[in-house]
Write an enzyme that holds these catalytic residues in place. Sequence first.
Site, PDB file in Angstrom:
ATOM      1  N   PHE A 238      32.254  39.099  38.551  1.00 49.62           N
ATOM      2  CA  PHE A 238      31.346  39.394  40.003  1.00 49.62           C
ATOM      3  C   PHE A 238      30.461  38.022  40.102  1.00 49.62           C
ATOM      4  O   PHE A 238      29.453  38.220  40.018  1.00 49.62           O
ATOM      5  CB  PHE A 238      30.685  40.510  39.856  1.00 49.62           C
TER       6      PHE A 238
ATOM      7  N   ASP B 196      28.405  41.776  36.473  1.00 52.23           N
ATOM      8  CA  ASP B 196      27.352  41.866  37.477  1.00 52.23           C
ATOM      9  C   ASP B 196      27.692  42.540  38.685  1.00 52.23           C
ATOM     10  O   ASP B 196      27.798  41.776  39.745  1.00 52.23           O
ATOM     11  CB  ASP B 196      26.647  40.730  37.337  1.00 52.23           C
TER      12      ASP B 196
ATOM     13  N   ASP C 187      35.478  36.545  41.498  1.00 50.19           N
ATOM     14  CA  ASP C 187      34.895  37.190  42.484  1.00 50.19           C
ATOM     15  C   ASP C 187      35.809  37.468  43.720  1.00 50.19           C
ATOM     16  O   ASP C 187      37.022  36.844  43.712  1.00 50.19           O
ATOM     17  CB  ASP C 187      33.886  36.382  43.255  1.00 50.19           C
TER      18      ASP C 187
ATOM     19  N   CYS D 231      22.782  47.046  39.361  1.00 49.95           N
ATOM     20  CA  CYS D 231      21.624  46.923  40.325  1.00 49.95           C
ATOM     21  C   CYS D 231      21.655  48.138  41.477  1.00 49.95           C
ATOM     22  O   CYS D 231      21.148  47.950  42.339  1.00 49.95           O
ATOM     23  CB  CYS D 231      21.946  45.661  41.308  1.00 49.95           C
TER      24      CYS D 231
HETATM   25  N1  SAH Z   1      25.922  37.452  39.124  1.00 51.80           N
HETATM   26  C1  SAH Z   1      26.014  37.025  40.710  1.00 51.80           C
HETATM   27  C2  SAH Z   1      25.598  38.126  41.706  1.00 51.80           C
HETATM   28  C3  SAH Z   1      26.905  39.293  41.832  1.00 51.80           C
HETATM   29  S1  SAH Z   1      26.840  40.202  43.138  1.00 51.80           S
HETATM   30  C4  SAH Z   1      24.677  36.069  40.324  1.00 51.80           C
HETATM   31  O1  SAH Z   1      24.022  36.067  39.575  1.00 51.80           O
HETATM   32  O2  SAH Z   1      24.693  35.331  41.617  1.00 51.80           O
HETATM   33  C5  SAH Z   1      28.116  40.808  43.214  1.00 51.80           C
HETATM   34  C6  SAH Z   1      29.541  40.076  43.601  1.00 51.80           C
HETATM   35  O3  SAH Z   1      30.693  40.914  43.559  1.00 51.80           O
HETATM   36  C7  SAH Z   1      29.666  39.562  44.914  1.00 51.80           C
HETATM   37  O4  SAH Z   1      29.661  38.169  44.990  1.00 51.80           O
HETATM   38  C8  SAH Z   1      30.756  40.362  45.514  1.00 51.80           C
HETATM   39  O5  SAH Z   1      31.723  39.279  46.246  1.00 51.80           O
HETATM   40  C9  SAH Z   1      31.463  40.733  44.333  1.00 51.80           C
HETATM   41  N2  SAH Z   1      32.456  41.738  44.220  1.00 51.80           N
HETATM   42  C10 SAH Z   1      32.424  42.941  44.895  1.00 51.80           C
HETATM   43  N3  SAH Z   1      33.384  43.705  44.361  1.00 51.80           N
HETATM   44  C11 SAH Z   1      34.294  43.206  43.609  1.00 51.80           C
HETATM   45  C12 SAH Z   1      35.565  43.233  43.143  1.00 51.80           C
HETATM   46  N4  SAH Z   1      36.009  44.508  42.989  1.00 51.80           N
HETATM   47  N5  SAH Z   1      36.271  42.348  42.212  1.00 51.80           N
HETATM   48  C13 SAH Z   1      35.606  41.106  42.429  1.00 51.80           C
HETATM   49  N6  SAH Z   1      34.382  40.751  42.955  1.00 51.80           N
HETATM   50  C14 SAH Z   1      33.766  41.763  43.481  1.00 51.80           C
END
Ligand code: SAH
Length: 408
Positions: A225, A309, A259, A349
């Site tokens: 993520f 995350d 992601d 979160c």
């Molecule tokens: N760690 C990042 C914030 C993560 S926010 C930082 O520090 O900036 C959560 C992220 O998860 C988003 O970018 C979203 O696009 C992604 N996401 C949501 N569901 C997902 C999935 N099933 N597989 C991969 N990515 C996913």
Amino acid sequence: MKTLKLKPGKEKSLQRRHPWVFDGAVAKGGGDPGETVRIESAQGQFLAWGAVSPTSKIRARVWSFDEQQRIDSSFIRANLSVSISARGLFDIKSNGVRLVHGESDGLPGLVVDRYGDTLVAQFLSCGTERWKQVIADALLELTGLTRLYERSDASVRELEGLPKVSGWLRGGGDTAVVLQEHSWQLALDVAEGHKTGFYLDQRDNRQAFFEAARHGQWQQVLNCFCYTGGFTVAALAGMRARSTHSGMGNGAGHVTSIDSSGPALAKGRANVALNGFDASQTTWLDADVNASLRQFDREGRKFDAIVLDPPKLAPTAAHAERAARAYKDLNRWGFKLLNPGGMLFTYSCSGGIGVELFQKIVASAALEAGVDAFITHRLGGAPDHPVGLPFPEGEYLKGLVVVARPRA
Ligand code: SAH
């Protein structure tokens, strides 16, 4: 002045200074969207001044618990000023700072982030919508900046009966900005991307990741993520500092980042280049994290450090049970893919999952994965994301650093 009268016995949460009035607590009264009303008990006793959200389950949000307080532009300005000044209490290692964090800053529904010379605001409640122009003017005056971009395109606006809006509210120009955070730079675009463009709340957790990368002997890192690669850049910076520091030349670890957002991954790649790292040190996967983790397991891949995350899986306590299962699953895969001595940086979160529950979930995940592990750090949101004491909902971000027990 209009009033909003509560049902008998429903005054307790306001007496504890929680800033929300739910629709089920209201006996009668109300007002236009965003209008300030006098909130009183069934007996007619004053409780608070609040802004009405006629269509929301959160029917009113409190501006003040002081009967003498007038809710006017100088009140709004004074609250903004307190909030902005409070950021000066800390050494924030970035020119990206959250200046206003909603309810916890006494300004329910208002989020304001500063990225260098650009302000970005989210007006997420009828009350803040009504005071938008006053807020915008006060923000420019208090910060001395001239540019304010509005990102009121969050889905919670629908619950308030408000349309999604985004665009320049004051000033204009390029929406691309480069953030200087700790020892790295991160590019973002305030007109695009999640929230106001970036996850400032993870700032100090990225530094913790950097430190661990500098101290450890990581070769393979996995950032799940990853969004625009904040943790990826932090890991690369840590590994580079390690090789410079020790003279061992072992800085060239590899980071795999996953992601499901293509645009976020494109920014991640650009951020790697922006910091002078070699693209060959990174792999970017546009994929579902759950599927990727299973595949890595089938391939027998292992990692020295893993970041988990995920997005908010339980916005409120009502979603906690289902979300708990999803978190446990995810963390179980995380533990399975860790090398002995490897570190898991795992976050939630979700406002609906408390610190204690999160630790239990992570403990069960380790147990099911057959991994013996210990917690070394308990992490939360950065200090510019404060939690109002009467508002536990403000504590949404929690994290644990867990180390898989190294082999003897
Ligand atoms: N760690 C990042 C914030 C993560 S926010 C930082 O520090 O900036 C959560 C992220 O998860 C988003 O970018 C979203 O696009 C992604 N996401 C949501 N569901 C997902 C999935 N099933 N597989 C991969 N990515 C996913």
